[in-house]
Design a protein around this motif. Sequence first.
Motif, mmCIF file in Angstrom:
data_model
loop_
_atom_site.group_PDB
_atom_site.id
_atom_site.type_symbol
_atom_site.label_atom_id
_atom_site.label_comp_id
_atom_site.label_asym_id
_atom_site.label_seq_id
_atom_site.Cartn_x
_atom_site.Cartn_y
_atom_site.Cartn_z
ATOM 1 N N VAL B 152 0.848 -1.208 0.000
ATOM 2 C CA VAL B 152 0.000 0.000 0.000
ATOM 3 C C VAL B 152 0.877 1.249 0.000
ATOM 4 N N LYS B 153 1.980 1.170 0.734
ATOM 5 C CA LYS B 153 2.909 2.291 0.775
ATOM 6 C C LYS B 153 3.522 2.528 -0.617
ATOM 7 N N ALA B 154 3.893 1.418 -1.256
ATOM 8 C CA ALA B 154 4.523 1.510 -2.576
ATOM 9 C C ALA B 154 3.574 2.140 -3.590
ATOM 10 N N VAL B 155 2.309 1.709 -3.555
ATOM 11 C CA VAL B 155 1.374 2.234 -4.554
ATOM 12 C C VAL B 155 1.054 3.703 -4.267
ATOM 13 N N ALA B 156 1.014 4.077 -2.980
ATOM 14 C CA ALA B 156 0.764 5.478 -2.627
ATOM 15 C C ALA B 156 1.903 6.351 -3.151
ATOM 16 N N GLU B 157 3.145 5.864 -2.978
ATOM 17 C CA GLU B 157 4.313 6.629 -3.439
ATOM 18 C C GLU B 157 4.308 6.752 -4.963
ATOM 19 N N LYS B 158 3.937 5.657 -5.626
ATOM 20 C CA LYS B 158 3.880 5.648 -7.086
ATOM 21 C C LYS B 158 2.829 6.648 -7.590
ATOM 22 N N MET B 159 1.663 6.622 -6.919
ATOM 23 C CA MET B 159 0.583 7.538 -7.303
ATOM 24 C C MET B 159 1.020 8.983 -7.106
ATOM 25 N N GLN B 160 1.732 9.243 -6.011
ATOM 26 C CA GLN B 160 2.238 10.590 -5.736
ATOM 27 C C GLN B 160 3.198 11.025 -6.837
ATOM 28 N N ALA B 161 4.113 10.111 -7.183
ATOM 29 C CA ALA B 161 5.118 10.421 -8.208
ATOM 30 C C ALA B 161 4.432 10.736 -9.537
ATOM 31 N N THR B 162 3.404 9.927 -9.880
ATOM 32 C CA THR B 162 2.659 10.160 -11.121
ATOM 33 C C THR B 162 1.955 11.506 -11.078
ATOM 34 N N ALA B 163 1.337 11.793 -9.919
ATOM 35 C CA ALA B 163 0.606 13.055 -9.781
ATOM 36 C C ALA B 163 1.548 14.238 -9.957
ATOM 37 N N VAL B 164 2.762 14.124 -9.376
ATOM 38 C CA VAL B 164 3.741 15.208 -9.467
ATOM 39 C C VAL B 164 4.206 15.379 -10.915
ATOM 40 N N SER B 165 4.510 14.237 -11.573
ATOM 41 C CA SER B 165 5.000 14.345 -12.962
ATOM 42 C C SER B 165 3.903 14.864 -13.905
ATOM 43 N N ASN B 166 2.640 14.569 -13.568
ATOM 44 C CA ASN B 166 1.536 15.074 -14.384
ATOM 45 C C ASN B 166 1.372 16.589 -14.272
#
Lengths: 312, 168
Positions: B152-166
Amino acid sequence: MKPAPFEYLAVNSVSEAVTALQRYGPNSRIIAGGQSLMQEMNLRQTRPAFLVDINGIKELDYIRETANGLAIGALTRHRTVERSELVQKICPLLQEAVKHIAHFQIRNRGTIGGSLSHNAPGAEYGVVTRLLDAEIVAVGPDGERIIPAEKFFIGHFKTDLKPAEMVTEVRFPALSKETGYAFLEVTRRHGHIPIVSTAATLRLNPDDTVKEAHIALGNVSSKGVPYKVKAVSRLYGQKLTQDVLADLAKAIEAEVDPDPHADSEAVFVKQFSGITSRRVSELSSATYRKQVSSALSCRALNIAFQRIKGGI
Amino acid sequence: MAEAGVRKKISVTVNGVKYEREVNVRTLLSDFLRRELGLTGTHVGCEQGVCGACTILIDGQAIRSCLTLAVQADGRSVTTIEGIGSPEQLHPIQQAFWENHGLQCGFCTPGFVISAYAFLSENPNPTDEEIREALSGNLCRCTGYQGIIKSVKAVAEKMQATAVSNTK
């Protein structure tokens, strides 16, 4: 397991619900969130012949500010109370308590009216309503009546509600800005049934002596009702020193009267599980719950004190 | 006012598909999904609301389908694990569970994924403590939970990274 057979009716108003309860008699039950009732029905501990579903009564789902506090509709979900800015502003103790109810998936469904009507031992809303002398509004065939929390809970899983009555609203007084508060409980696992639950409020005089203090406890009364501690009155006019709190702890231990039946249950666990550790044997014994009552009460007062002083 | 009855017609949207069925009023929503609609991804563990294996979304809110009657889903929108991802296209949460040993036997997994889905959609940037609190209503008897929390931590971090790059 699955629930035993029953007949089901979904209603859309309080008057329809009351009419249905009258028509189907004492073997009918209201279902709201169903987070306790469905569990009991699945386990066949309860076999109502008729279920009256009140989830369609949308006008009972509200949180309103009143002249002297909050009015919360019976169908308001725990999750709504947990997130309400109005509750945070007017009666933050309630919000503190609601976070202890089970898990978020359960809080999404469970309702305040359902929790109070169920009166399970230690239930968080029951303890807070008793502490704050909240009022419970019930509607039945003879109209509306207002029941003070003190009179509402009458025994294990029993309330003052008559067979064709239902809770429609709960009225909480506002906590003043100067009031410290705390809600604590001891459970086997977070979200499980509390072994003891505790709510406290505190007000201080300008010299830090106690002006007013209240403590209510859940799951410590042999009558099966939320219990308001009497010994707390000895704090009035005193400072909350170690000695004063130690004295209060002793008095609470002597005052509370947990159900001794739990002792035999604890012995049962010990005898048949082969576990002989202290923890299991004392987990929910009356002695243990007396000790927890006094320890949690003092801790709650300490937290309330720190809240007043801005430490939390 | 209508009469109480033992059978009732319901109309429920599950994973975007509308179903109209007549059901026994005592049918649990979990059994309706599994037996009537054949959506066996929703697992039934304890049937008393404790284990969380039957967790689904109803109008976007995570709930226990074993503590809800099928008739109570009338007119509502339900999402089950089948509506989250597919074997061909895993949801990022499912992918993270795969990559981080978030499952062993897999029995509890649909419930965990749905709970994580509901939790992350409300709190996309959670602390470890918040993740543990959010998952505390689901039981797993294999993993010891560490892999699940990591997922869950990994997917949250991934989602954050995607949101930032978007947003860049």
